[in-house]
Design an enzyme around this catalytic site. Structure first.
Site, PDB file in Angstrom:
ATOM      1  N   THR A  79      79.747  63.696  58.347  1.00 17.70           N
ATOM      2  CA  THR A  79      79.450  62.334  58.810  1.00 17.70           C
ATOM      3  C   THR A  79      78.156  62.375  59.628  1.00 17.70           C
ATOM      4  OG1 THR A  79      80.633  62.584  60.904  1.00 17.70           O
ATOM      5  CG2 THR A  79      81.930  61.820  59.010  1.00 17.70           C
TER       6      THR A  79
ATOM      7  N   SER B 153      88.940  64.734  75.429  1.00 17.57           N
ATOM      8  CA  SER B 153      89.333  63.405  74.937  1.00 17.57           C
ATOM      9  C   SER B 153      90.256  63.510  73.733  1.00 17.57           C
ATOM     10  CB  SER B 153      88.088  62.584  74.585  1.00 17.57           C
ATOM     11  OG  SER B 153      87.456  63.030  73.393  1.00 17.57           O
ATOM     12  N   LYS B 154      89.991  64.456  72.855  1.00 20.75           N
ATOM     13  CA  LYS B 154      90.815  64.588  71.652  1.00 20.75           C
ATOM     14  C   LYS B 154      92.161  65.246  71.955  1.00 20.75           C
ATOM     15  CE  LYS B 154      88.252  62.483  68.718  1.00 20.75           C
ATOM     16  NZ  LYS B 154      88.716  61.232  68.066  1.00 20.75           N
TER      17      LYS B 154
ATOM     18  N   TYR C 156      84.388  66.038  74.885  1.00 23.53           N
ATOM     19  CA  TYR C 156      84.937  65.608  73.596  1.00 23.53           C
ATOM     20  C   TYR C 156      86.288  66.294  73.340  1.00 23.53           C
ATOM     21  CZ  TYR C 156      85.152  64.536  68.592  1.00 23.53           C
ATOM     22  OH  TYR C 156      85.546  64.082  67.341  1.00 23.53           O
TER      23      TYR C 156
ATOM     24  N   SER D  61      91.296  65.366  66.189  1.00 22.05           N
ATOM     25  CA  SER D  61      90.271  66.300  65.745  1.00 22.05           C
ATOM     26  C   SER D  61      90.783  67.716  65.947  1.00 22.05           C
ATOM     27  CB  SER D  61      88.984  66.115  66.568  1.00 22.05           C
ATOM     28  OG  SER D  61      88.071  67.164  66.345  1.00 22.05           O
TER      29      SER D  61
ATOM     30  N   ILE E 136      84.143  67.397  59.145  1.00 21.72           N
ATOM     31  CA  ILE E 136      83.921  66.314  58.200  1.00 21.72           C
ATOM     32  C   ILE E 136      82.429  65.955  58.177  1.00 21.72           C
ATOM     33  CG2 ILE E 136      84.611  63.996  57.499  1.00 21.72           C
ATOM     34  CD1 ILE E 136      86.934  66.017  57.587  1.00 21.72           C
TER      35      ILE E 136
END
Length: 242
Positions: A181, A149-150, A146, A133, A179
């Site tokens: 989603t 983690s990426k 997050y 990401s 994106i």
């Protein structure tokens, strides 16, 4: 050709499965729940669903046993991942918040990759794709767990690429930008405004299929000498401009 896609039941993962199926792969979709679209692909003999929570060791052992039944694994796409349940200031997140994201995005991804890597090592072939990401290098203080983690995923790409090159295994990182989603639904208005204001040279949110196209390129075999490469599917977000 046989591919494993974690988190391939919806969003970006589902788009990747559909693109790989169209390219001739049979896909094993390892995810926590089976969607109607995966059921449909399974009925057509193009995909198989395996209930798997990659953060759980027992689930990973089940996946390992299933993969050992295959004559050959051509591709692993690590797409399983979660966002924080609630966006919180990084000074307020709890250990439970942290573990929820890291156990799936970081730990689960590493050990699934280890399983596939050992099988591919014995067959002296295969490709691994990590879905990272822009958050791997862009600080979002309300999604610290997050981002961490990426960032790990980016290092996984380098580590596995270095370790597996001698066995003819290529490793790639596909880094999506903003994106459209379910994960970004709650902040779509914010992102639309930022993009309209010039955040990205391409003035639209990305679609899951934009990421799937990048994965297809990595899986094609045409980029194997580029092992360890990052493919940015981000509308130009990573381009520095004055």
């Amino acid at each position: 050709m046989f591919a494993v896609v974690t988190g391939g039941n919806r969003g970006i993962g589902l788009a990747i499965v559909k693109r790989l199926v169209a390219s001739g792969y049979k896909c094993l979709v390892a995810a926590r729940s089976e969607t109607d679209e995966i059921k449909s692909l399974a009925q057509e003999g193009k995909a198989e669903f395996l209930s798997c929570d990659i953060s759980d060791k027992t689930s990973r052992e089940t996946l390992k046993k299933r993969l050992k039944q295959e004559e050959k694994i051509d591709l692993l796409v690590n797409c399983a991942g979660v966002a924080p349940k609630i966006r919180k200031d990084m000074l307020e997140i709890s250990e439970e918040d942290f573990d929820y994201v890291l156990n799936i995005n970081q730990k689960g991804t590493f050990f699934v990759s280890q399983i596939a890597a050992n099988i591919m090592k014995n067959q002296h072939s295969g490709r691994i794709v990590f879905i990272s990401s822009l958050s791997s290098y862009t600080a979002s203080v309300e999604r610290a767990e997050y981002c961490i983690s990426k960032a790990s995923i980016s290092m996984f790409t380098k580590l596995f690429a270095a370790r597996l090159a001698e066995y003819g295994i290529s490793v790639f990182e596909v880094s999506p930008g903003i994106i459209e989603t379910d994960m970004t639904k709650c902040v779509k208005g914010k992102y639309d405004a930022l993009i309209d204001g010039g955040l990205t040279p391409i003035k639209r949110m990305g679609q899951p299929d934009d990421v799937a196209t990048a994965v297809e390129a990595a899986a094609s075999g045409k980029l194997d000498f580029c092992t360890g490469t990052v493919i940015n599917a981000d509308g130009g977000f990573s381009v520095r401009r004055l």
